[in-house]
Design an enzyme around this catalytic site. Structure first.
Site, PDB file in Angstrom:
ATOM      1  N   TRP A 100     -10.666   1.988  -0.052  1.00  0.00           N
ATOM      2  CA  TRP A 100      -9.390   2.621   0.286  1.00  0.00           C
ATOM      3  C   TRP A 100      -9.324   4.017  -0.309  1.00  0.00           C
ATOM      4  O   TRP A 100      -8.874   4.961   0.335  1.00  0.00           O
ATOM      5  CB  TRP A 100      -8.202   1.778  -0.173  1.00  0.00           C
ATOM      6  CG  TRP A 100      -8.136   0.455   0.512  1.00  0.00           C
ATOM      7  CD1 TRP A 100      -8.250  -0.776  -0.074  1.00  0.00           C
ATOM      8  CD2 TRP A 100      -7.964   0.203   1.919  1.00  0.00           C
ATOM      9  NE1 TRP A 100      -8.149  -1.752   0.882  1.00  0.00           N
ATOM     10  CE2 TRP A 100      -7.971  -1.188   2.105  1.00  0.00           C
ATOM     11  CE3 TRP A 100      -7.800   1.039   3.030  1.00  0.00           C
ATOM     12  CZ2 TRP A 100      -7.827  -1.781   3.367  1.00  0.00           C
ATOM     13  CZ3 TRP A 100      -7.654   0.451   4.284  1.00  0.00           C
ATOM     14  CH2 TRP A 100      -7.668  -0.943   4.445  1.00  0.00           C
ATOM     15  N   ASP A 172      -1.907   5.578  -4.632  1.00  0.00           N
ATOM     16  CA  ASP A 172      -1.822   4.494  -3.654  1.00  0.00           C
ATOM     17  C   ASP A 172      -1.635   3.215  -4.465  1.00  0.00           C
ATOM     18  O   ASP A 172      -2.535   2.793  -5.181  1.00  0.00           O
ATOM     19  CB  ASP A 172      -3.125   4.456  -2.838  1.00  0.00           C
ATOM     20  CG  ASP A 172      -3.201   3.249  -1.885  1.00  0.00           C
ATOM     21  OD1 ASP A 172      -2.266   2.425  -1.872  1.00  0.00           O
ATOM     22  OD2 ASP A 172      -4.209   3.155  -1.153  1.00  0.00           O
ATOM     23  N   LYS A 196       1.521  -6.355   0.816  1.00  0.00           N
ATOM     24  CA  LYS A 196       0.885  -7.122  -0.253  1.00  0.00           C
ATOM     25  C   LYS A 196       1.901  -7.675  -1.256  1.00  0.00           C
ATOM     26  O   LYS A 196       1.818  -8.827  -1.605  1.00  0.00           O
ATOM     27  CB  LYS A 196      -0.179  -6.296  -0.949  1.00  0.00           C
ATOM     28  CG  LYS A 196      -1.487  -6.274  -0.152  1.00  0.00           C
ATOM     29  CD  LYS A 196      -1.950  -4.913   0.207  1.00  0.00           C
ATOM     30  CE  LYS A 196      -3.087  -4.975   1.224  1.00  0.00           C
ATOM     31  NZ  LYS A 196      -3.562  -3.643   1.573  1.00  0.00           N
TER      32      LYS A 196
HETATM   33  C1  LIG Z   1      -4.324  -2.723   2.196  1.00  0.00           C
HETATM   34  C2  LIG Z   1      -4.524  -1.428   1.545  1.00  0.00           C
HETATM   35  C3  LIG Z   1      -4.460  -0.220   2.261  1.00  0.00           C
HETATM   36  C4  LIG Z   1      -4.279  -0.172   3.758  1.00  0.00           C
HETATM   37  O1  LIG Z   1      -2.987  -0.351   4.102  1.00  0.00           O
HETATM   38  P1  LIG Z   1      -2.503  -0.250   5.641  1.00  0.00           P
HETATM   39  O2  LIG Z   1      -1.039  -0.422   5.502  1.00  0.00           O
HETATM   40  O3  LIG Z   1      -3.180  -1.376   6.375  1.00  0.00           O
HETATM   41  O4  LIG Z   1      -2.917   1.056   6.178  1.00  0.00           O
HETATM   42  C5  LIG Z   1      -4.603   0.960   1.563  1.00  0.00           C
HETATM   43  N1  LIG Z   1      -4.802   0.974   0.229  1.00  0.00           N
HETATM   44  C6  LIG Z   1      -4.889  -0.168  -0.481  1.00  0.00           C
HETATM   45  C7  LIG Z   1      -5.113  -0.104  -1.962  1.00  0.00           C
HETATM   46  C8  LIG Z   1      -4.760  -1.391   0.152  1.00  0.00           C
HETATM   47  O5  LIG Z   1      -4.849  -2.533  -0.556  1.00  0.00           O
END
Ligand SMILES: *Cc1c(COP(=O)(O)O)cnc(C)c1O
Length: 363
Positions: A100, A172, A196
């Site tokens: 990511w 993020d 999540k």
């Molecule tokens: C799941 C995840 C993403 C992707 O998220 P989307 O909403 O599917 O674009 C990005 N960064 C991390 C750390 C993730 O766990």
């Protein structure tokens, strides 16, 4: 309904209370006689949900004045592009701790190339399949911002410290937001997909320091401009209403539970329970190199040397005991159990019991 133990990495387990409340709102939203997916997003009933949801974020995460909480579409993946669009002038800096993080860096690199500027990678753990968090790196003081991924969902590593950063810090936090208290004042932007810890897929949160916006000279496409959404209070265009409502209910559940200090303690206990078993059990071995880098959300392990041939058998055995979603990501192999906020301790206990029983069967 079938009883399972849900360890999915995302979308994933959500509080039963939130799901039940959502079912009711699908039938009749706030006494309007209409489903939540039938009402106008300009109605006063919906506005009340938007206001309350932002207030819940501010209260639970203790967000200081001067920050706006946005609810957007496009997932965390669109934030990878919005970040350099809104903050990159001359130089961006990234910490590459997983796939990511790499994807976030790629978007900055693409724009940097087009604009003739720089998107530096400060440190990376790709040399060892991202099984550790790089330390001792230097953040360039001439960078417009430094981007980190606090929890690396695929590899099971986490940065729980709110680092001291000489330049604006952007994170993020898709997979560990609301799992512990965070000092928001240390960040210029925190973002993530909701799916999540805070709700279903479809809504993306962005906690942005308003004074940091409007500092780039290039044109920012309207929908990719944080200012558009700050000014429109996340209603410049139609927001993902249903996802936001489930997020609202999820946050109310968290608040009722006692907030982030309580949540952190519960998460710590669940996580220790599983790591202790991974470390004790002769059949298994954890994949993260240093214990201090281990995530409390995603737990990764593989078969111990000499037992590799039993991997499929353990997977089948665990399935027969009701475990769902414990297959590791293809780049790591083995197993991964995600113990997000709503994952009950009983599920972790069931998984541990299953690992113990499997060991006994093969002794
Ligand atoms: C799941 C995840 C993403 C992707 O998220 P989307 O909403 O599917 O674009 C990005 N960064 C991390 C750390 C993730 O766990």
């Amino acid at each position: 309904m079938k009883q399972v133990h849900n360890f999915n990495a995302g979308p994933c387990v959500l509080p039963k209370e939130a799901i039940n409340a959502a079912i009711e709102a699908l039938k009749d939203f706030s006494g309007t006689g209409m489903s939540v997916i039938e009402v106008s997003h300009r109605s006063k009933e919906w506005q009340a949900i938007m206001d309350e949801t932002e207030a819940l974020w501010k209260e639970i995460l203790n967000i200081p004045d001067g920050y706006k909480v946005l609810f957007l579409g496009g997932g965390a993946s669109t934030q990878f592009l919005m970040v350099p669009m809104n903050f990159l002038n001359k130089k961006a800096a990234y910490l590459k701790t997983g796939v990511w993080a790499k994807k976030a860096h790629k978007e900055a690199e693409g724009l940097a190339k087009a604009w003739g500027v720089e998107a530096a990678c400060v440190a990376s753990s790709e040399d060892k399949t991202f099984n550790y968090i790089p330390k001792g790196y230097t953040i360039p003081t001439d960078a417009d911002y430094f981007h980190i991924t606090t929890n690396n969902t695929i590899y099971g590593t986490e940065i729980r410290e709110d680092i001291d950063c000489p330049v604006p810090l952007i994170a993020d936090m898709s997979s560990d937001i609301m799992s512990r208290p965070v000092d928001v004042s240390k960040y210029t932007l925190i973002y993530g997909g909701a799916q999540k810890n805070v709700g279903p897929a479809g809504v993306t949160f962005a906690i942005v320091k308003e004074s940091a916006l409007g500092k780039v000279e290039h044109y920012i496409p309207t929908m990719l401009n944080y200012q558009t959404h700050v000014e429109g209070s996340s209603m410049f265009n139609t927001p993902p209403v249903f996802s936001i409502l489930v997020m609202n209910y999820t946050l109310k559940w968290l608040k009722k539970l006692g907030g982030l200090k309580v949540m952190e303690q519960i998460n710590k206990e669940k996580s220790e329970l599983l790591y202790n078993e991974i470390d004790r059990n002769s059949m298994f071995v954890g994949t993260v190199a240093n214990k201090e880098d281990r995530s409390r959300m995603n737990h990764c392990w593989v078969m111990a040397p000499g037992h590799e041939d039993l991997q499929d058998e353990f997977m089948e055995f665990a399935k027969s005991k009701g475990m769902v979603g414990i297959k590791g990501h293809r780049s790591v192999g083995g197993f991964r159990a995600s113990l997000y906020n709503a994952c009950p301790k009983e599920s972790v206990e069931a998984l541990v019991a299953c690992m113990q029983e499997f060991e006994k069967m093969h002794k």
